[in-house]
Design a protein around this motif. Sequence first.
Motif, short mmCIF file in Angstrom:
data_model
loop_
_atom_site.label_atom_id
_atom_site.label_comp_id
_atom_site.label_asym_id
_atom_site.label_seq_id
_atom_site.Cartn_x
_atom_site.Cartn_y
_atom_site.Cartn_z
N LYS A 99 -35.80 12.63 10.57
CA LYS A 99 -35.70 13.94 9.92
C LYS A 99 -36.95 14.23 9.10
CE LYS A 99 -30.69 14.27 9.76
NZ LYS A 99 -29.49 14.27 8.93
N LYS A 100 -37.51 13.20 8.43
CA LYS A 100 -38.75 13.38 7.67
C LYS A 100 -39.90 13.75 8.60
CE LYS A 100 -37.81 10.22 3.84
NZ LYS A 100 -38.19 8.94 3.23
N VAL A 101 -39.95 13.09 9.76
CA VAL A 101 -41.01 13.36 10.73
C VAL A 101 -40.92 14.81 11.21
CG1 VAL A 101 -41.84 12.82 13.06
CG2 VAL A 101 -41.30 10.97 11.46
N VAL A 102 -39.71 15.24 11.58
CA VAL A 102 -39.52 16.62 12.06
C VAL A 102 -39.89 17.62 10.97
CG1 VAL A 102 -37.79 18.30 12.82
CG2 VAL A 102 -37.80 16.01 13.80
N LYS A 103 -39.47 17.35 9.75
CA LYS A 103 -39.79 18.25 8.62
C LYS A 103 -41.30 18.29 8.38
CE LYS A 103 -38.55 19.13 3.75
NZ LYS A 103 -39.66 19.99 3.57
N LEU A 104 -41.95 17.15 8.46
CA LEU A 104 -43.39 17.07 8.27
C LEU A 104 -44.12 17.90 9.33
CD1 LEU A 104 -45.61 15.53 6.60
CD2 LEU A 104 -45.60 13.87 8.44
N ILE A 105 -43.66 17.80 10.57
CA ILE A 105 -44.28 18.55 11.67
C ILE A 105 -44.07 20.05 11.46
CG2 ILE A 105 -44.15 19.02 14.15
CD1 ILE A 105 -43.55 15.99 14.49
N LYS B 64 -48.13 24.81 16.09
CA LYS B 64 -47.29 25.53 17.06
C LYS B 64 -46.67 24.55 18.05
CE LYS B 64 -49.82 29.80 16.59
NZ LYS B 64 -50.63 30.82 17.21
N VAL B 65 -45.76 23.73 17.53
CA VAL B 65 -45.04 22.75 18.34
C VAL B 65 -43.58 22.74 17.93
CG1 VAL B 65 -47.03 21.24 18.74
CG2 VAL B 65 -45.60 20.87 16.75
N GLN B 66 -42.74 22.23 18.82
CA GLN B 66 -41.33 22.04 18.51
C GLN B 66 -41.05 20.55 18.52
OE1 GLN B 66 -42.05 24.28 21.29
NE2 GLN B 66 -42.29 25.83 19.70
N ALA B 67 -40.30 20.09 17.52
CA ALA B 67 -39.93 18.68 17.43
C ALA B 67 -38.42 18.57 17.43
CB ALA B 67 -40.51 18.07 16.15
N SER B 68 -37.91 17.62 18.20
CA SER B 68 -36.47 17.41 18.24
C SER B 68 -36.17 15.92 18.27
CB SER B 68 -35.85 18.10 19.46
OG SER B 68 -36.39 17.55 20.65
N ILE B 69 -35.09 15.54 17.60
CA ILE B 69 -34.69 14.14 17.53
C ILE B 69 -33.85 13.83 18.77
CG2 ILE B 69 -33.40 12.43 16.20
CD1 ILE B 69 -33.96 14.20 13.72
N GLN B 70 -34.22 12.74 19.45
CA GLN B 70 -33.47 12.29 20.63
C GLN B 70 -33.20 10.80 20.49
OE1 GLN B 70 -35.83 13.50 23.99
NE2 GLN B 70 -35.02 15.58 23.89
N GLY B 71 -32.07 10.48 19.88
CA GLY B 71 -31.72 9.08 19.68
C GLY B 71 -32.65 8.44 18.67
N GLU B 72 -33.38 7.41 19.12
CA GLU B 72 -34.29 6.70 18.23
C GLU B 72 -35.74 7.11 18.47
OE1 GLU B 72 -33.54 2.50 18.61
OE2 GLU B 72 -31.90 2.64 17.18
N ASP C 60 -48.07 8.27 5.23
CA ASP C 60 -47.49 6.95 5.08
C ASP C 60 -45.97 7.06 4.99
OD1 ASP C 60 -47.24 4.22 4.73
OD2 ASP C 60 -47.43 4.36 2.55
N LEU C 61 -45.29 6.81 6.10
CA LEU C 61 -43.83 6.82 6.12
C LEU C 61 -43.28 5.40 6.19
CD1 LEU C 61 -43.20 9.82 8.54
CD2 LEU C 61 -42.88 9.77 6.07
N GLU C 62 -44.12 4.40 5.93
CA GLU C 62 -43.74 2.99 5.92
C GLU C 62 -43.09 2.54 7.22
OE1 GLU C 62 -41.67 1.91 2.40
OE2 GLU C 62 -43.12 2.89 1.10
N GLN C 63 -43.58 3.08 8.32
CA GLN C 63 -43.11 2.67 9.64
C GLN C 63 -44.24 2.91 10.62
OE1 GLN C 63 -39.29 4.17 10.69
NE2 GLN C 63 -39.22 3.06 12.60
#
Length: 160
Positions: free
Chosen positions: A105-111, A117-125, A148-151
């Motif tokens: 969710k943090k990654v999608v929000k950051l994007i 001009k991109v779309q981001a969607s979560i698909q599992g892991e 830095d998202l510590e991953q």
Amino acid sequence: MPSMDIVSEINLEEVKNATENAVRELATRFDFRGTNASFEWKSPAVTMKGDSDAQLKQMAEMLRGQLVKRKVDAKALTLGSVESSGRNFNQVATFKEGIEQPVAKKVVKLIKDSKLKVQASIQGEQVRVTGKKRDDLQAVMQLLRETDLEQSFQFNNFKD
């Protein structure tokens, strides 16, 4: 339409090799002679055993160094709590794989906040990113490398 997947994977074979290299380094270190210090590989974790908490910290740094040499991102390494039983100290090092829901969710929000001009969607892991231009996807890659998202993140299935 270009797309890519953002994933978090590690090569466990390289982790095993890094652990074996750390075992060799441990055998050559003068400050560890005559101690019960050891590394033990049990996929997907490494158990470190030593005589003191300070030794475990040194061993963790040794393992991190070997991981970097084997091109495994050290951000994937998570050290567990130190357990002691008498004169023996143990610590388990595990490796994170997959992007957990809160991080995704943090990654999608950051994007989305970056106004690219991109779309981001979560698909599992993993997170799928699609856009009209290849340059936009490369900008997303750069954005995640700088944040830095510590991953550790890898980018797969880059398609035009």
